[in-house]
Design an enzyme around this catalytic site. Sequence first.
Site, PDB file in Angstrom:
ATOM      1  N   GLY A 104       0.811  -1.221   0.000  1.00  0.00           N
ATOM      2  CA  GLY A 104       0.000   0.000   0.000  1.00  0.00           C
ATOM      3  C   GLY A 104       0.839   1.262   0.000  1.00  0.00           C
ATOM      4  N   LEU A 105       2.137   1.123  -0.305  1.00  0.00           N
ATOM      5  CA  LEU A 105       3.020   2.299  -0.279  1.00  0.00           C
ATOM      6  C   LEU A 105       3.321   2.823  -1.684  1.00  0.00           C
ATOM      7  CD1 LEU A 105       5.508   1.217   2.555  1.00  0.00           C
ATOM      8  CD2 LEU A 105       3.413   2.573   2.752  1.00  0.00           C
ATOM      9  N   GLY A 106       2.577   2.319  -2.656  1.00  0.00           N
ATOM     10  CA  GLY A 106       2.653   2.882  -4.012  1.00  0.00           C
ATOM     11  C   GLY A 106       3.862   2.427  -4.805  1.00  0.00           C
ATOM     12  N   SER A 108       4.236   0.166  -7.263  1.00  0.00           N
ATOM     13  CA  SER A 108       4.110   0.054  -8.723  1.00  0.00           C
ATOM     14  C   SER A 108       4.030   1.434  -9.374  1.00  0.00           C
ATOM     15  CB  SER A 108       2.924  -0.818  -9.122  1.00  0.00           C
ATOM     16  OG  SER A 108       1.742  -0.343  -8.546  1.00  0.00           O
ATOM     17  N   ALA A 110       5.333   4.235  -8.205  1.00  0.00           N
ATOM     18  CA  ALA A 110       6.642   4.895  -8.102  1.00  0.00           C
ATOM     19  C   ALA A 110       7.615   4.335  -9.125  1.00  0.00           C
ATOM     20  CB  ALA A 110       7.195   4.734  -6.687  1.00  0.00           C
ATOM     21  N   ASP A 151      -2.550   6.837  -6.698  1.00  0.00           N
ATOM     22  CA  ASP A 151      -1.166   6.410  -6.432  1.00  0.00           C
ATOM     23  C   ASP A 151      -0.186   7.153  -7.347  1.00  0.00           C
ATOM     24  OD1 ASP A 151      -2.477   4.685  -4.781  1.00  0.00           O
ATOM     25  OD2 ASP A 151      -1.418   2.887  -5.432  1.00  0.00           O
TER      26      ASP A 151
END
Length: 313
Positions: A104-106, A108, A110, A151
Amino acid sequence: MIKLPKKTVVNSSHGKLILVGEHSVVYGKPAIALPFPLVKVKANVELINDTIIIKSRYYVGPLNKIPEKMEGIAVCIKETLKRLEKPVTGLLINLESTIPLGRGLGSSAAVAIAVVRSLFAYFDRELSKEELMELAHLAETYAHGNPSGIDTAAASNDGPIWFQKDNQIESLQIGASFNLIVADTGRIGNTHAAVASIKDKFKSDSKATQQLINQLGEVSEQTREALSNGSVKSLGKLLNSAHDQLTKLGVSDDGLNKLVRTARNAGALGAKLTGGGRGGCIIALVRNLEEAQSVADALINDGARKTWYFTLE
Ligand code: MEV
Protein backbone atom coordinates in the site's frame (compact mmCIF):
# COMPACT_ATOMS: atom_id res chain seq x y z
CA MET A 1 32.73 -6.04 -30.87
CA ILE A 2 30.93 -2.74 -31.33
CA LYS A 3 31.92 -0.03 -28.88
CA LEU A 4 28.92 1.98 -27.69
CA PRO A 5 29.02 5.54 -26.42
CA LYS A 6 28.45 5.49 -22.67
CA LYS A 7 25.30 7.19 -21.57
CA THR A 8 23.47 6.66 -18.30
CA VAL A 9 20.48 8.50 -16.92
CA VAL A 10 19.05 8.09 -13.43
CA ASN A 11 15.71 9.33 -12.21
CA SER A 12 13.66 8.56 -9.17
CA SER A 13 10.32 8.69 -7.41
CA HIS A 14 9.08 8.18 -3.86
CA GLY A 15 6.42 6.09 -2.15
CA LYS A 16 2.99 7.37 -1.18
CA LEU A 17 0.65 7.14 1.78
CA ILE A 18 -3.09 7.49 1.68
CA LEU A 19 -4.10 9.42 4.75
CA VAL A 20 -7.84 9.00 4.16
CA GLY A 21 -10.14 8.08 1.30
CA GLU A 22 -8.74 4.81 -0.07
CA HIS A 23 -11.40 2.74 -1.82
CA SER A 24 -14.08 5.46 -1.62
CA VAL A 25 -11.86 7.40 -4.07
CA VAL A 26 -12.61 4.69 -6.66
CA TYR A 27 -16.30 5.75 -6.37
CA GLY A 28 -15.61 9.43 -6.95
CA LYS A 29 -15.13 10.57 -3.34
CA PRO A 30 -12.18 12.78 -2.42
CA ALA A 31 -9.06 11.39 -0.76
CA ILE A 32 -5.90 12.80 0.79
CA ALA A 33 -2.50 11.36 -0.06
CA LEU A 34 0.98 12.22 1.14
CA PRO A 35 4.39 11.71 -0.40
CA PHE A 36 6.39 9.11 1.53
CA PRO A 37 10.01 9.97 0.73
CA LEU A 38 11.42 7.55 3.32
CA VAL A 39 11.04 4.88 0.67
CA LYS A 40 12.19 5.48 -2.90
CA VAL A 41 12.78 3.92 -6.28
CA LYS A 42 15.57 4.78 -8.70
CA ALA A 43 15.51 3.87 -12.40
CA ASN A 44 18.81 3.86 -14.20
CA VAL A 45 18.72 3.73 -18.02
CA GLU A 46 21.86 2.75 -19.90
CA LEU A 47 22.71 2.07 -23.53
CA ILE A 48 23.54 -1.59 -24.27
CA ASN A 49 24.15 -3.62 -27.38
CA ASP A 50 21.25 -5.99 -26.78
CA THR A 51 17.50 -6.08 -26.42
CA ILE A 52 15.84 -4.35 -23.43
CA ILE A 53 17.12 -5.86 -20.21
CA ILE A 54 15.41 -5.29 -16.87
CA LYS A 55 17.39 -5.55 -13.67
CA SER A 56 15.43 -5.49 -10.42
CA ARG A 57 15.16 -7.19 -7.04
CA TYR A 58 12.44 -9.48 -8.41
CA TYR A 59 13.60 -10.13 -11.94
CA VAL A 60 16.70 -9.86 -14.08
CA GLY A 61 16.31 -10.61 -17.80
CA PRO A 62 14.82 -9.49 -21.10
CA LEU A 63 11.70 -7.34 -21.19
CA ASN A 64 9.77 -9.91 -23.24
CA LYS A 65 10.20 -12.56 -20.53
CA ILE A 66 9.15 -10.36 -17.62
CA PRO A 67 7.04 -12.20 -15.02
CA GLU A 68 3.30 -11.60 -14.95
CA LYS A 69 3.38 -9.54 -11.74
CA MET A 70 5.67 -7.00 -13.48
CA GLU A 71 3.70 -6.95 -16.73
CA GLY A 72 2.36 -3.46 -15.94
CA ILE A 73 5.83 -1.98 -15.99
CA ALA A 74 6.60 -3.75 -19.31
CA VAL A 75 3.49 -2.18 -20.86
CA CYS A 76 4.52 1.20 -19.49
CA ILE A 77 8.07 0.90 -20.94
CA LYS A 78 6.78 -0.12 -24.39
CA GLU A 79 4.20 2.69 -24.49
CA THR A 80 6.75 5.25 -23.34
CA LEU A 81 9.20 4.20 -26.07
CA LYS A 82 6.38 4.33 -28.61
CA ARG A 83 5.54 7.87 -27.47
CA LEU A 84 9.22 8.78 -27.81
CA GLU A 85 9.26 7.13 -31.27
CA LYS A 86 12.16 4.90 -30.23
CA PRO A 87 12.63 1.17 -30.86
CA VAL A 88 12.07 -1.29 -28.02
CA THR A 89 15.70 -2.35 -27.86
CA GLY A 90 19.23 -1.48 -26.72
CA LEU A 91 18.60 -0.38 -23.13
CA LEU A 92 19.43 -1.68 -19.69
CA ILE A 93 16.81 -0.48 -17.19
CA ASN A 94 18.05 -1.00 -13.67
CA LEU A 95 15.47 -0.56 -10.89
CA GLU A 96 16.61 -0.07 -7.31
CA SER A 97 13.81 0.24 -4.81
CA THR A 98 13.43 0.51 -1.06
CA ILE A 99 9.61 0.46 -1.38
CA PRO A 100 8.29 -2.89 -0.16
CA LEU A 101 6.09 -4.50 -2.78
CA GLY A 102 2.32 -4.73 -2.29
CA ARG A 103 2.19 -2.93 1.05
CA GLY A 104 0.00 0.00 0.00
CA LEU A 105 3.02 2.30 -0.28
CA GLY A 106 2.65 2.88 -4.01
CA SER A 107 5.51 0.71 -5.24
CA SER A 108 4.11 0.05 -8.72
CA ALA A 109 3.22 3.73 -9.31
CA ALA A 110 6.64 4.90 -8.10
CA VAL A 111 8.47 2.41 -10.37
CA ALA A 112 6.40 3.56 -13.34
CA ILE A 113 7.03 7.26 -12.57
CA ALA A 114 10.79 6.71 -12.20
CA VAL A 115 10.96 4.68 -15.44
CA VAL A 116 8.97 7.19 -17.52
CA ARG A 117 11.05 10.08 -16.15
CA SER A 118 14.31 8.24 -16.88
CA LEU A 119 13.35 7.26 -20.42
CA PHE A 120 12.31 10.81 -21.29
CA ALA A 121 15.52 12.18 -19.75
CA TYR A 122 17.60 9.55 -21.55
CA PHE A 123 16.26 10.70 -24.91
CA ASP A 124 16.52 14.38 -23.88
CA ARG A 125 12.81 14.95 -24.16
CA GLU A 126 10.62 17.24 -22.09
CA LEU A 127 7.97 15.45 -20.05
CA SER A 128 4.78 17.21 -19.04
CA LYS A 129 3.02 16.26 -15.81
CA GLU A 130 -0.03 15.11 -17.81
CA GLU A 131 2.07 12.83 -20.00
CA LEU A 132 3.85 11.40 -16.95
CA MET A 133 0.55 10.60 -15.24
CA GLU A 134 -0.95 9.13 -18.39
CA LEU A 135 1.98 6.77 -19.06
CA ALA A 136 2.42 5.73 -15.41
CA HIS A 137 -1.33 5.10 -15.19
CA LEU A 138 -0.91 2.25 -17.71
CA ALA A 139 1.22 0.30 -15.23
CA GLU A 140 -1.30 1.02 -12.49
CA THR A 141 -4.18 -0.24 -14.60
CA TYR A 142 -2.33 -3.53 -14.86
CA ALA A 143 -1.57 -3.66 -11.15
CA HIS A 144 -4.96 -2.54 -9.80
CA GLY A 145 -7.52 -3.22 -12.51
CA ASN A 146 -9.49 0.00 -12.21
CA PRO A 147 -7.21 2.48 -10.43
CA SER A 148 -8.51 5.87 -9.40
CA GLY A 149 -5.12 7.40 -10.27
CA ILE A 150 -4.36 8.49 -6.70
CA ASP A 151 -1.17 6.41 -6.43
CA THR A 152 0.32 7.94 -9.57
CA ALA A 153 -0.72 11.42 -8.46
CA ALA A 154 0.82 11.00 -5.00
CA ALA A 155 4.05 9.42 -6.27
CA SER A 156 4.60 12.31 -8.67
CA ASN A 157 3.82 15.11 -6.20
CA ASP A 158 6.13 16.32 -3.44
CA GLY A 159 3.47 17.56 -1.03
CA PRO A 160 0.11 16.46 0.40
CA ILE A 161 -2.63 16.34 -2.21
CA TRP A 162 -6.41 16.44 -2.36
CA PHE A 163 -7.44 13.97 -5.02
CA GLN A 164 -10.80 13.37 -6.62
CA LYS A 165 -11.23 11.40 -9.83
CA ASP A 166 -11.62 13.57 -12.96
CA ASN A 167 -10.83 16.74 -10.98
CA GLN A 168 -7.70 18.84 -10.84
CA ILE A 169 -5.26 17.67 -8.16
CA GLU A 170 -5.01 20.26 -5.37
CA SER A 171 -2.05 20.90 -3.06
CA LEU A 172 -3.13 20.94 0.57
CA GLN A 173 -2.31 23.48 3.24
CA ILE A 174 -1.19 22.07 6.59
CA GLY A 175 -1.85 24.28 9.65
CA ALA A 176 0.50 22.50 12.11
CA SER A 177 3.06 19.72 12.30
CA PHE A 178 1.61 16.20 12.39
CA ASN A 179 3.72 13.24 13.49
CA LEU A 180 2.94 10.02 11.70
CA ILE A 181 4.09 6.42 11.99
CA VAL A 182 3.83 3.80 9.28
CA ALA A 183 4.03 0.13 10.26
CA ASP A 184 4.28 -2.78 7.84
CA THR A 185 2.47 -6.03 8.66
CA GLY A 186 5.05 -7.76 6.42
CA ARG A 187 2.22 -9.29 4.41
CA ILE A 188 1.57 -8.45 0.78
CA GLY A 189 -1.90 -7.04 0.25
CA ASN A 190 -3.92 -7.52 -2.88
CA THR A 191 -5.39 -4.18 -3.92
CA HIS A 192 -6.92 -5.72 -7.03
CA ALA A 193 -8.88 -8.25 -4.95
CA ALA A 194 -9.82 -5.70 -2.27
CA VAL A 195 -11.20 -3.28 -4.90
CA ALA A 196 -13.10 -6.16 -6.54
CA SER A 197 -14.57 -7.25 -3.20
CA ILE A 198 -16.14 -3.82 -2.68
CA LYS A 199 -17.58 -3.98 -6.17
CA ASP A 200 -19.17 -7.31 -5.20
CA LYS A 201 -20.43 -5.82 -1.94
CA PHE A 202 -22.19 -3.15 -3.98
CA LYS A 203 -24.03 -5.91 -5.84
CA SER A 204 -25.07 -7.78 -2.68
CA ASP A 205 -25.83 -4.78 -0.42
CA SER A 206 -25.74 -1.56 -2.37
CA LYS A 207 -27.43 0.65 0.25
CA ALA A 208 -25.08 -0.15 3.15
CA THR A 209 -22.02 -0.08 0.87
CA GLN A 210 -22.95 3.32 -0.56
CA GLN A 211 -23.50 4.62 2.97
CA LEU A 212 -19.97 3.57 4.02
CA ILE A 213 -18.49 5.11 0.87
CA ASN A 214 -20.36 8.35 1.62
CA GLN A 215 -19.09 8.33 5.22
CA LEU A 216 -15.52 7.87 4.00
CA GLY A 217 -16.04 10.83 1.68
CA GLU A 218 -17.18 12.93 4.65
CA VAL A 219 -14.14 11.83 6.66
CA SER A 220 -11.95 13.13 3.82
CA GLU A 221 -13.73 16.52 3.88
CA GLN A 222 -13.33 16.76 7.68
CA THR A 223 -9.70 15.63 7.49
CA ARG A 224 -8.95 18.42 5.06
CA GLU A 225 -10.30 20.88 7.63
CA ALA A 226 -8.42 19.26 10.52
CA LEU A 227 -5.16 19.47 8.55
CA SER A 228 -5.72 23.06 7.62
CA ASN A 229 -6.70 24.06 11.22
CA GLY A 230 -3.81 22.08 12.70
CA SER A 231 -6.27 20.09 14.80
CA VAL A 232 -4.28 17.01 15.85
CA LYS A 233 -6.99 15.52 18.08
CA SER A 234 -9.67 15.74 15.39
CA LEU A 235 -7.32 14.13 12.90
CA GLY A 236 -6.77 11.19 15.29
CA LYS A 237 -10.53 10.64 15.62
CA LEU A 238 -10.99 10.86 11.87
CA LEU A 239 -8.32 8.22 11.23
CA ASN A 240 -10.07 5.89 13.69
CA SER A 241 -13.41 6.49 12.05
CA ALA A 242 -11.97 5.79 8.56
CA HIS A 243 -10.53 2.51 9.85
CA ASP A 244 -13.96 1.47 11.21
CA GLN A 245 -15.62 2.17 7.88
CA LEU A 246 -12.90 0.36 5.91
CA THR A 247 -13.28 -2.62 8.28
CA LYS A 248 -17.03 -2.66 7.66
CA LEU A 249 -16.31 -2.59 3.94
CA GLY A 250 -14.28 -5.77 4.48
CA VAL A 251 -10.83 -4.55 3.42
CA SER A 252 -9.10 -4.77 6.79
CA ASP A 253 -7.96 -8.03 8.37
CA ASP A 254 -6.85 -9.42 11.74
CA GLY A 255 -3.20 -8.47 11.25
CA LEU A 256 -4.03 -4.86 10.37
CA ASN A 257 -6.59 -4.59 13.18
CA LYS A 258 -4.02 -5.90 15.64
CA LEU A 259 -1.44 -3.25 14.70
CA VAL A 260 -4.10 -0.53 14.74
CA ARG A 261 -5.06 -1.60 18.30
CA THR A 262 -1.42 -1.78 19.39
CA ALA A 263 -0.76 1.74 18.11
CA ARG A 264 -3.83 3.13 19.88
CA ASN A 265 -3.03 1.28 23.16
CA ALA A 266 0.53 2.59 23.03
CA GLY A 267 -0.78 6.17 22.93
CA ALA A 268 -1.44 6.99 19.27
CA LEU A 269 -4.26 9.53 18.80
CA GLY A 270 -5.60 7.53 15.89
CA ALA A 271 -4.64 4.72 13.55
CA LYS A 272 -5.95 3.09 10.38
CA LEU A 273 -4.93 0.86 7.51
CA THR A 274 -3.44 2.70 4.56
CA GLY A 275 -3.76 1.71 0.88
CA GLY A 276 -5.65 -1.26 -0.48
CA GLY A 277 -5.70 -3.21 2.82
CA ARG A 278 -5.86 -6.98 3.49
CA GLY A 279 -2.19 -6.94 4.33
CA GLY A 280 0.17 -4.02 3.81
CA CYS A 281 0.58 -1.14 6.21
CA ILE A 282 -1.11 0.95 8.88
CA ILE A 283 -0.63 4.63 9.59
CA ALA A 284 -0.86 6.14 13.10
CA LEU A 285 -0.87 9.69 14.43
CA VAL A 286 1.17 10.60 17.52
CA ARG A 287 1.86 13.81 19.44
CA ASN A 288 5.62 14.03 18.97
CA LEU A 289 8.67 12.12 17.80
CA GLU A 290 9.46 10.68 21.29
CA GLU A 291 6.00 9.16 21.34
CA ALA A 292 6.58 7.97 17.77
CA GLN A 293 9.58 5.99 18.97
CA SER A 294 7.67 4.31 21.82
CA VAL A 295 4.64 3.50 19.63
CA ALA A 296 7.00 2.17 16.94
CA ASP A 297 8.70 -0.06 19.58
CA ALA A 298 5.29 -1.39 20.67
CA LEU A 299 4.37 -2.12 17.04
CA ILE A 300 7.62 -4.03 16.43
CA ASN A 301 7.05 -6.00 19.69
CA ASP A 302 3.60 -6.90 18.42
CA GLY A 303 4.85 -8.25 15.11
CA ALA A 304 5.26 -5.29 12.73
CA ARG A 305 7.96 -6.11 10.17
CA LYS A 306 9.18 -2.51 9.94
CA THR A 307 8.19 0.98 11.04
CA TRP A 308 8.98 4.48 9.82
CA TYR A 309 8.06 7.82 11.36
CA PHE A 310 8.20 11.38 10.18
CA THR A 311 6.72 14.84 10.66
CA LEU A 312 4.29 16.24 8.12
CA GLU A 313 4.78 20.00 8.01
C1 MEV B 1 -4.71 2.01 -3.52
O1 MEV B 1 -3.52 2.64 -3.08
C2 MEV B 1 -5.89 2.93 -3.33
C3 MEV B 1 -7.24 2.32 -3.68
O2 MEV B 1 -8.20 3.33 -3.39
C4 MEV B 1 -7.32 1.93 -5.15
C5 MEV B 1 -7.30 3.12 -6.09
O3 MEV B 1 -7.66 4.23 -5.71
O4 MEV B 1 -6.92 2.90 -7.25
C6 MEV B 1 -7.55 1.12 -2.84
